[in-house]
Design a protein around this motif. Structure first.
Motif, PDB file in Angstrom:
ATOM      1  N   THR A  84       0.829  -1.195   0.000  1.00 22.60           N
ATOM      2  CA  THR A  84       0.000   0.000   0.000  1.00 22.60           C
ATOM      3  C   THR A  84       0.870   1.254   0.000  1.00 22.60           C
ATOM      4  OG1 THR A  84      -0.114   0.005   2.423  1.00 22.60           O
ATOM      5  CG2 THR A  84      -1.903  -1.104   1.238  1.00 22.60           C
ATOM      6  N   GLY A  85       0.268   2.352  -0.394  1.00 20.80           N
ATOM      7  CA  GLY A  85       0.901   3.671  -0.358  1.00 20.80           C
ATOM      8  C   GLY A  85      -0.177   4.716  -0.180  1.00 20.80           C
ATOM      9  N   TYR A  86       0.188   5.972  -0.402  1.00 21.84           N
ATOM     10  CA  TYR A  86      -0.769   7.063  -0.184  1.00 21.84           C
ATOM     11  C   TYR A  86      -0.663   8.067  -1.327  1.00 21.84           C
ATOM     12  CZ  TYR A  86      -0.760   5.054   4.479  1.00 21.84           C
ATOM     13  OH  TYR A  86      -0.847   4.181   5.534  1.00 21.84           O
ATOM     14  N   ILE A  87      -1.801   8.709  -1.601  1.00 15.63           N
ATOM     15  CA  ILE A  87      -1.851   9.734  -2.641  1.00 15.63           C
ATOM     16  C   ILE A  87      -2.885  10.777  -2.240  1.00 15.63           C
ATOM     17  CG2 ILE A  87      -3.581   8.466  -3.978  1.00 15.63           C
ATOM     18  CD1 ILE A  87      -2.382   9.605  -6.523  1.00 15.63           C
ATOM     19  N   ALA A  88      -2.630  12.027  -2.565  1.00 16.59           N
ATOM     20  CA  ALA A  88      -3.598  13.083  -2.284  1.00 16.59           C
ATOM     21  C   ALA A  88      -4.877  12.845  -3.072  1.00 16.59           C
ATOM     22  CB  ALA A  88      -3.008  14.448  -2.641  1.00 16.59           C
ATOM     23  N   ARG A  89      -6.008  13.083  -2.441  1.00 17.40           N
ATOM     24  CA  ARG A  89      -7.302  12.835  -3.079  1.00 17.40           C
ATOM     25  C   ARG A  89      -7.431  13.579  -4.407  1.00 17.40           C
ATOM     26  NH1 ARG A  89     -12.608  11.451  -1.043  1.00 17.40           N
ATOM     27  NH2 ARG A  89     -11.593  11.059   0.957  1.00 17.40           N
TER      28      ARG A  89
END
Length: 551
Positions: free
Chosen positions: A398-403
C-alpha cells in the motif's frame, strides 16, 4: 547402402524416435510430438473415410498435403510414412512409390532456415532434397517441396501490415531471423503457393502447428497472437480438410482475437474440437496458459461440432453441440459447465433458452474497467500518509496519494467496495486443476483506491453488503461461472459476464447456491473437481502479467 534400402530404413518405425528428443524453440514455436501428430492424422483419415464411403486416405495417390509452417517436419514425415504403406499395392516399387509421394503429394513451408533444414532431414533424410543421401528422386532444387526463403516484414508506422509485429523488436538486420512467415505475409495466398511450388496448387489437406505469437512492442514481454492469421490464410486456400493445433484462448477472444473467435464460432464447417486444459498434456515441459486445442474443419460437410475435453487421467467429456449458444458471445469450454450455466440463467428469469443475463441481473455492471482510478501497475504511492491522503492498494503493498491527484473513479473513493487482482494467482507455467480462478478478493474501505494491479467491484451501500458480495465471490459455483468466460490468467470485467447478482443482505455459501440453482450431485462433483476452495482469511495474493490482454 542403396537408396531403396535407405528409404525402407527411414520410413519404417524406429525407437527411440529422434523427434521426441528435440528441445522446443520457445513456448510459442513448439515441436509437435510424433504420437500426438498421429492422433491428429487419425482424425483426418476418419473424416476422409466417412465422407468417401470408407475409402483409405493413405491409399489415394492424388491427395496433396501441406504443412505451411513446418518445424521438425513431423507431420510431413508421418504423412509420408502412412502414404508409403497405403500405396504399396498400387505402386509396388519402393523407390518409385517414395519419389511419387515426396514430389507429388507432400509439401511444406519452413518457418526459419533452421527448421527448413530440419524438416528436409526428417522427410528426405538429407538437408538437400537433391543430395546423395536423399531418399527422393526427381527433384531439381535442393529445397524439394519444403520451401524456405527469407521474407521481410512490410513496415508502416512501426508495425508490420501483415502480422502486426513491432519494428523495434524484429527489424534487427540480416544476422537474425525476421519471423516474417511466408504463408501470412502476402495479399494473395493462392498466388503465393503457385510462386513457391511452381504450379497452381489445390491442397486436399492443410495441417500443422503454427507459431503462436510475436512481440508487439508493448510494455515488458507484451506479445500479440498470430496463429489466427495462419488459420484464416489456410481457409482461403479452400482445402477439403484443415486441422491445426492452436492455443485455446480464442474460445473467449481477447487481444486481437475477437473477430477470429466470431468467425470460427459462426463457421459450421468446424466439425470437431479436441480441447486440452493443460498444454503440458500435449507438449511436455511447455508452459502455455489456457491450454491448447486442435480442430478439424471440413469444407464440404458442414454440421454441428463434436467437442471433447481432455485433462490428464480424467474421463474424456464429449458432446456434439452448437459452437455458439444463444445469448453467448464466447465458446463454452466445458460440456458439463454448459448444463450448469443453463440452470443458473434459467433461474435468473431467462426462460427463453438464451444465456444472456438481463441487464438488471448482471454482476459485471459492478466490476470496473482496467485502471479503475487511472493508476498504472507501476505506480507507487507515498510511503507516509499526509493530511487528506487516501490509501492506494498497489502492486507489492500500500501507499498514499492526495485525493485531488486521483485521475478518475472519484465516485468510488468514499464507497465500500471489493478489490480483486487483475491477474489470477499463477501456478508457474502450468494449468492445474482444481484452482481458484481469481486471486483472493478483499473488502476496500471508504477512503481507499487501487492501482491497475486490481479491479474494483462496487459500490456497495455498507460494509455488510460488501462482505456479502465477498462471500459470494468465494463460492466455487460463482468462480466456475467466471471460468466459463475466462480465456487466460487475466481477469477483466468481461469474465464476469455469466455471473448474476444476488441479494446482498446475507452471506452466501455453495450449499445455498447449489440449492437455489438445483445443481445435481454429478454437477457438484464436476464443480469441486475444477474449482479449489477459497480461504478469505488468507492474505490477498495477486500477480500482474504485463503481457495480459487489454479489455
Amino acid at each position: 547402402m542403396t537408396t531403396n534400402v535407405q528409404a525402407a530404413f527411414v520410413l519404417r518405425g524406429r525407437n527411440p524416435d529422434v523427434l521426441t528428443c528435440i528441445a522446443n524453440l520457445s513456448n510459442d514455436e513448439v515441436f509437435t510430438p510424433p504420437e500426438f501428430t498421429n492422433r491428429i492424422l487419425d482424425g483426418v483419415a476418419a473424416a476422409w473415410a466417412a465422407d468417401h464411403r470408407g475409402a483409405n486416405l493413405w491409399a489415394d495417390k492424388r491427395v496433396k498435403f501441406l504443412d505451411p509452417f513446418t518445424k521438425s517436419g513431423v507431420f510431413l514425415r508421418e504423412i509420408t510414412r502412412r502414404l508409403n504403406e497405403g500405396l504399396a499395392a498400387e505402386i509396388p516399387d519402393l523407390q518409385e512409390r517414395v519419389s511419387h509421394i515426396l514430389t507429388k503429394q507432400v509439401f511444406g513451408i519452413g518457418i526459419t532456415r533452421l527448421t527448413s533444414l530440419l524438416a528436409r532431414r526428417s522427410v528426405y533424410c538429407s538437408k538437400h532434397a537433391t543430395g546423395k543421401h536423399s531418399v527422393a528422386q526427381g527433384f531439381t532444387s535442393d529445397a524439394g517441396n519444403i520451401w524456405y526463403e527469407r521474407v521481410e516484414h512490410t513496415w508502416i508506422g512501426g508495425k508490420c501490415v501483415y502480422c502486426g509485429a513491432s519494428q523495434t523488436a524484429l527489424d534487427r538486420g540480416a544476422d537474425f531471423e525476421t519471423h516474417a512467415y511466408a504463408f501470412i505475409h502476402t495479399d494473395n495466398v493462392k498466388a503465393r503457393m503457385t510462386e513457391l511450388f511452381g504450379a497452381k496448387m489445390q491442397f486436399d489437406v492443410i495441417i500443422g502447428n503454427p507459431p503462436y505469437q510475436l512481440t508487439d512492442g508493448g510494455y515488458g514481454t507484451s506479445a500479440a497472437p498470430i496463429y489466427q492469421l495462419f488459420v484464416e490464410q489456410a481457409k482461403k486456400l479452400e482445402p477439403r480438410y484443415l486441422s491445426m493445433i492452436i492455443p485455446a484462448r480464442w474460445f473467449s477472444g481477447g487481444k486481437g482475437l475477437d473477430e477470429f473467435r466470431e468467425s470460427m464460432l459462426a463457421d459450421s464447417r468446424l466439425r470437431s474440437i479436441d480441447d486440452f486444459l493443460s498444454a503440458s498434456d500435449v507438449f511436455p515441459g511447455v508452459g502455455l496458459k489456457g491450454g491448447v486445442c486442435y480442430f478439424l474443419w471440413n469444407r464440404d460437410h458442414p454440421g454441428t461440432c463434436r467437442v471433447s475435453t481432455h485433462f490428464k487421467d480424467w474421463p474424456i467429456s464429449t458432446a456434439t453441440r452448437p459452437l455458439l449458444e444463444q445469448g453467448a458471445d464466447v465458446f463454452i469450454r466445458f460440456n458439463d459447465g454448459l448444463s450448469i450455466l443453463k440452470k443458473v440463467i434459467a433461474e435468473e428469469n431467462r426462460k427463453d433458452g438464451s444465456l444472456a443475463l438481463t441487464e438488471a441481473r448482471r454482476f459485471d455492471r459492478l466490476v470496473s474497467s482496467l485502471r479503475p482510478f487511472g493508476l498504472r501497475t507501476f505506480f507507487r504511492g507515498n510511503k507516509r500518509k499526509r493530511k487528506g491522503d487516501v490509501v492506494v492498494y498497489q502492486n507489492g503493498g500500500t501507499g498514499y496519494i492526495a485525493r485531488d491527484e486521483v485521475p478518475t473513479g472519484n465516485h468510488l473513493i468514499d464507497a465500500w467496495k471489493i478489490y480483486v487482482g487483475r491477474a489470477a494467482p499463477g501456478t508457474g507455467n502450468r494449468d492445474t486443476y482444481p484452482h481458484r480462478i481469481i486471486s483472493t478478493p478483499f473488502v476496500g474501505e471508504p477512503g481507499s483506491i487501487c492501482s491497475e494491479t486490481y479491479l474494483c467491484i462496487g459500490p456497495f451501500k455498507s460494509k455488510d453488503e460488501a462482505e456479502s458480495a465477498l462471500s459470494y465471490l468465494s463460492c466455487r459455483l460463482t468462480r466456475l461461472l467466471i471460468l466459463l468466460h475466462k480465456p487466460s490468467q487475466d481477469t477483466t470485467r468481461r469474465v464476469y459476464t455469466f455471473v448474476p447478482v444476488q441479494d446482498w443482505s446475507r452471506q452466501w455459501t455453495d450449499r445455498d447456491l447449489y440449492a437455489k440453482y438445483q445443481i445435481s450431485a454429478s454437477e457438484i462433483e464436476f464443480i469441486e473437481k475444477i474449482i479449489r476452495p477459497m480461504d478469505l482469511s488468507a492474505e490477498p495474493d495477486v500477480e500482474f502479467d504485463e503481457a495480459a490482454e487489454d479489455e
